[in-house]
Design a protein around this motif. Structure first.
Motif, PDB file in Angstrom:
ATOM      1  N   GLY A 100      31.182  66.131  67.768  1.00  6.36           N
ATOM      2  CA  GLY A 100      31.164  67.204  68.747  1.00  6.36           C
ATOM      3  C   GLY A 100      30.188  68.319  68.434  1.00  6.36           C
ATOM      4  N   GLN A 101      29.293  68.110  67.474  1.00  7.51           N
ATOM      5  CA  GLN A 101      28.292  69.126  67.129  1.00  7.51           C
ATOM      6  C   GLN A 101      27.113  69.026  68.087  1.00  7.51           C
ATOM      7  OE1 GLN A 101      26.244  68.487  63.411  1.00  7.51           O
ATOM      8  NE2 GLN A 101      25.617  70.626  63.273  1.00  7.51           N
ATOM      9  N   ILE A 102      26.769  70.124  68.733  1.00  4.83           N
ATOM     10  CA  ILE A 102      25.576  70.146  69.568  1.00  4.83           C
ATOM     11  C   ILE A 102      24.385  69.984  68.633  1.00  4.83           C
ATOM     12  CG2 ILE A 102      24.148  71.546  71.094  1.00  4.83           C
ATOM     13  CD1 ILE A 102      26.745  72.728  72.213  1.00  4.83           C
ATOM     14  N   ALA A 103      23.516  68.992  68.923  1.00  2.99           N
ATOM     15  CA  ALA A 103      22.444  68.625  68.000  1.00  2.99           C
ATOM     16  C   ALA A 103      21.185  69.459  68.161  1.00  2.99           C
ATOM     17  CB  ALA A 103      22.110  67.138  68.162  1.00  2.99           C
ATOM     18  N   THR A 104      20.943  69.976  69.333  1.00  4.62           N
ATOM     19  CA  THR A 104      19.770  70.813  69.570  1.00  4.62           C
ATOM     20  C   THR A 104      20.092  71.824  70.669  1.00  4.62           C
ATOM     21  OG1 THR A 104      17.429  70.860  70.216  1.00  4.62           O
ATOM     22  CG2 THR A 104      18.762  69.094  71.143  1.00  4.62           C
TER      23      THR A 104
ATOM     24  N   ALA B 198      21.868  67.226  73.738  1.00  5.11           N
ATOM     25  CA  ALA B 198      22.008  66.321  72.596  1.00  5.11           C
ATOM     26  C   ALA B 198      23.250  66.678  71.799  1.00  5.11           C
ATOM     27  CB  ALA B 198      20.772  66.410  71.709  1.00  5.11           C
ATOM     28  N   ILE B 199      23.981  65.662  71.346  1.00  8.88           N
ATOM     29  CA  ILE B 199      25.230  65.881  70.625  1.00  8.88           C
ATOM     30  C   ILE B 199      25.404  64.818  69.546  1.00  8.88           C
ATOM     31  CG2 ILE B 199      26.584  64.547  72.296  1.00  8.88           C
ATOM     32  CD1 ILE B 199      28.841  66.680  71.852  1.00  8.88           C
ATOM     33  N   ARG B 200      26.066  65.202  68.464  1.00 11.70           N
ATOM     34  CA  ARG B 200      26.399  64.274  67.384  1.00 11.70           C
ATOM     35  C   ARG B 200      27.781  63.681  67.645  1.00 11.70           C
ATOM     36  NH1 ARG B 200      22.295  62.895  63.781  1.00 11.70           N
ATOM     37  NH2 ARG B 200      20.969  64.703  63.529  1.00 11.70           N
ATOM     38  N   VAL B 201      27.863  62.358  67.554  1.00 13.94           N
ATOM     39  CA  VAL B 201      29.133  61.655  67.732  1.00 13.94           C
ATOM     40  C   VAL B 201      29.257  60.574  66.683  1.00 13.94           C
ATOM     41  CG1 VAL B 201      29.283  62.117  70.217  1.00 13.94           C
ATOM     42  CG2 VAL B 201      28.142  60.042  69.411  1.00 13.94           C
ATOM     43  N   LEU B 202      30.478  60.130  66.428  1.00 12.35           N
ATOM     44  CA  LEU B 202      30.707  59.051  65.483  1.00 12.35           C
ATOM     45  C   LEU B 202      30.411  57.720  66.172  1.00 12.35           C
ATOM     46  CD1 LEU B 202      33.123  58.800  62.717  1.00 12.35           C
ATOM     47  CD2 LEU B 202      33.279  56.943  64.359  1.00 12.35           C
ATOM     48  N   CYS B 203      29.600  56.889  65.520  1.00 15.81           N
ATOM     49  CA  CYS B 203      29.268  55.560  66.039  1.00 15.81           C
ATOM     50  C   CYS B 203      30.121  54.539  65.283  1.00 15.81           C
ATOM     51  CB  CYS B 203      27.784  55.273  65.859  1.00 15.81           C
ATOM     52  SG  CYS B 203      27.287  53.682  66.546  1.00 15.81           S
ATOM     53  N   VAL B 204      31.116  53.992  65.947  1.00 17.23           N
ATOM     54  CA  VAL B 204      32.108  53.149  65.288  1.00 17.23           C
ATOM     55  C   VAL B 204      31.514  51.878  64.683  1.00 17.23           C
ATOM     56  CG1 VAL B 204      34.223  51.820  65.644  1.00 17.23           C
ATOM     57  CG2 VAL B 204      33.983  54.094  66.651  1.00 17.23           C
ATOM     58  N   ASP B 205      30.713  51.149  65.446  1.00 14.04           N
ATOM     59  CA  ASP B 205      30.208  49.844  64.980  1.00 14.04           C
ATOM     60  C   ASP B 205      28.736  49.840  64.600  1.00 14.04           C
ATOM     61  OD1 ASP B 205      32.687  48.467  65.406  1.00 14.04           O
ATOM     62  OD2 ASP B 205      32.265  48.571  67.553  1.00 14.04           O
ATOM     63  N   GLY B 206      28.072  50.965  64.691  1.00 11.65           N
ATOM     64  CA  GLY B 206      26.643  51.034  64.382  1.00 11.65           C
ATOM     65  C   GLY B 206      25.801  50.735  65.610  1.00 11.65           C
TER      66      GLY B 206
ATOM     67  N   TRP C  43      40.207  65.273  71.962  1.00  9.07           N
ATOM     68  CA  TRP C  43      39.630  65.326  70.609  1.00  9.07           C
ATOM     69  C   TRP C  43      38.148  65.680  70.669  1.00  9.07           C
ATOM     70  CZ3 TRP C  43      43.783  65.806  68.177  1.00  9.07           C
ATOM     71  CH2 TRP C  43      44.879  64.980  68.364  1.00  9.07           C
ATOM     72  N   PHE C  44      37.665  66.366  69.641  1.00 12.03           N
ATOM     73  CA  PHE C  44      36.243  66.725  69.553  1.00 12.03           C
ATOM     74  C   PHE C  44      35.377  65.467  69.452  1.00 12.03           C
ATOM     75  CE2 PHE C  44      37.785  70.695  67.195  1.00 12.03           C
ATOM     76  CZ  PHE C  44      37.742  71.472  68.332  1.00 12.03           C
ATOM     77  N   GLY C  45      34.225  65.515  70.095  1.00  9.03           N
ATOM     78  CA  GLY C  45      33.255  64.433  69.985  1.00  9.03           C
ATOM     79  C   GLY C  45      33.633  63.167  70.702  1.00  9.03           C
ATOM     80  N   ARG C  46      34.532  63.258  71.660  1.00 10.89           N
ATOM     81  CA  ARG C  46      34.968  62.074  72.418  1.00 10.89           C
ATOM     82  C   ARG C  46      34.637  62.258  73.899  1.00 10.89           C
ATOM     83  NH1 ARG C  46      39.467  59.131  69.333  1.00 10.89           N
ATOM     84  NH2 ARG C  46      39.277  60.131  67.310  1.00 10.89           N
ATOM     85  N   ALA C  47      34.619  61.141  74.610  1.00 10.14           N
ATOM     86  CA  ALA C  47      34.352  61.178  76.043  1.00 10.14           C
ATOM     87  C   ALA C  47      35.454  61.941  76.769  1.00 10.14           C
ATOM     88  CB  ALA C  47      34.244  59.766  76.589  1.00 10.14           C
TER      89      ALA C  47
ATOM     90  N   SER D  85      33.282  66.171  74.534  1.00  6.60           N
ATOM     91  CA  SER D  85      33.876  67.429  74.073  1.00  6.60           C
ATOM     92  C   SER D  85      33.128  67.976  72.854  1.00  6.60           C
ATOM     93  CB  SER D  85      35.356  67.240  73.742  1.00  6.60           C
ATOM     94  OG  SER D  85      35.509  66.297  72.708  1.00  6.60           O
ATOM     95  N   VAL D  86      32.925  69.280  72.844  1.00  3.14           N
ATOM     96  CA  VAL D  86      32.188  69.941  71.763  1.00  3.14           C
ATOM     97  C   VAL D  86      33.074  70.957  71.056  1.00  3.14           C
ATOM     98  CG1 VAL D  86      29.967  69.658  72.907  1.00  3.14           C
ATOM     99  CG2 VAL D  86      31.225  71.763  73.237  1.00  3.14           C
ATOM    100  N   ARG D  87      32.718  71.281  69.833  1.00  2.25           N
ATOM    101  CA  ARG D  87      33.428  72.311  69.066  1.00  2.25           C
ATOM    102  C   ARG D  87      32.794  73.657  69.393  1.00  2.25           C
ATOM    103  NH1 ARG D  87      35.836  70.045  63.748  1.00  2.25           N
ATOM    104  NH2 ARG D  87      35.658  67.834  64.120  1.00  2.25           N
ATOM    105  N   HIS D  88      33.082  74.141  70.565  1.00  2.00           N
ATOM    106  CA  HIS D  88      32.484  75.370  71.069  1.00  2.00           C
ATOM    107  C   HIS D  88      33.496  75.996  72.008  1.00  2.00           C
ATOM    108  CE1 HIS D  88      29.368  77.974  72.790  1.00  2.00           C
ATOM    109  NE2 HIS D  88      29.849  77.647  73.956  1.00  2.00           N
ATOM    110  N   ALA D  89      34.088  77.090  71.626  1.00  2.00           N
ATOM    111  CA  ALA D  89      35.163  77.679  72.423  1.00  2.00           C
ATOM    112  C   ALA D  89      34.682  78.194  73.767  1.00  2.00           C
ATOM    113  CB  ALA D  89      35.823  78.809  71.649  1.00  2.00           C
ATOM    114  N   ALA D  90      35.352  77.759  74.833  1.00  2.00           N
ATOM    115  CA  ALA D  90      35.033  78.224  76.184  1.00  2.00           C
ATOM    116  C   ALA D  90      35.751  79.532  76.493  1.00  2.00           C
ATOM    117  CB  ALA D  90      35.431  77.168  77.208  1.00  2.00           C
ATOM    118  N   ALA D  91      36.890  79.728  75.867  1.00  2.00           N
ATOM    119  CA  ALA D  91      37.681  80.937  76.101  1.00  2.00           C
ATOM    120  C   ALA D  91      38.525  81.215  74.866  1.00  2.00           C
ATOM    121  CB  ALA D  91      38.586  80.751  77.319  1.00  2.00           C
ATOM    122  N   MET D  92      38.856  82.466  74.655  1.00  2.00           N
ATOM    123  CA  MET D  92      39.696  82.842  73.524  1.00  2.00           C
ATOM    124  C   MET D  92      41.097  82.291  73.739  1.00  2.00           C
ATOM    125  SD  MET D  92      39.914  84.068  70.717  1.00  2.00           S
ATOM    126  CE  MET D  92      39.717  85.473  69.714  1.00  2.00           C
TER     127      MET D  92
END
Length: 172
Positions: A18-22, A106-114, A38-42, A68-75
């Motif tokens: 869920g990290q914004i890459a750029t 651009a976003i970083r996500v986990l690639c399960v199978d490569g 969950w973060f970083g998921r569709a 989904s990104v780790r970036h708060a939209a609201a408090m």
């Protein structure tokens, strides 16, 4: 004088789901969670209005609105669910919270199978810990989204979203 940084590619091994890459062109939208996201998921459209929910095994590519990104939209007084112990890697937003999701950029996500650079991105649609995560070659294909770099199984990869995530091969 501070140096402005707009790309986070120097230490890809330190990336997280869920990290914004750029910061070149990210378009982050938000919606209210119909369930835990969950973060970083569709993320798919929710039940009403601007609601969103986690990708399910019954979701279709056309339902996906972003990642989904780790970036708060609201408090929020209870904050995102950051997990602990065995669930430390499974963190996100609770039902009723504002969910931030990347629609374009651009976003970083986990690639399960490569995957190899240039491969199409697929969303895993089988129940289990990887539901809604990304891979190549199995699950629901996002035929307008590609892996930017070669990623080993279980590694963090960089994908580019362009607002259009999938195009149906047959007209509706």
């Amino acid at each position: 004088m501070a140096i402005s940084q707009n790309e986070f590619s120097i230490y890809p091994g330190q990336a997280y789901e869920g990290q914004i890459a750029t910061l070149d062109r990210p378009r982050v939208n938000s919606g209210i969670a119909d369930d835990t996201v969950w973060f970083g998921r569709a993320v798919v459209r929710g039940a009403a209005g601007r609601a969103v929910k986690a990708f399910t095994k019954d979701s279709k590519a056309a339902d996906v609105v972003g990642v989904s990104v780790r970036h708060a939209a609201a408090m929020s007084y209870d904050g995102p669910n950051t997990g602990n112990g065995a669930s430390a890697m499974k963190s996100g937003y609770f039902k009723g919270q504002h969910v931030s999701y990347l629609r374009d950029g651009a976003i970083r996500v986990l690639c399960v199978d490569g995957a190899k650079a240039g491969d199409t991105v697929s969303i895993i649609n089988e129940d289990g810990d990887n539901l809604g995560r990304f891979t190549h070659g199995k699950g629901i294909e996002l035929n307008c989204v590609k892996w930017r770099d070669t990623v080993p199984a279980g590694g963090m990869g960089w994908i580019e979203l362009s607002g259009t995530l999938s195009v149906s091969a047959t007209p509706a």
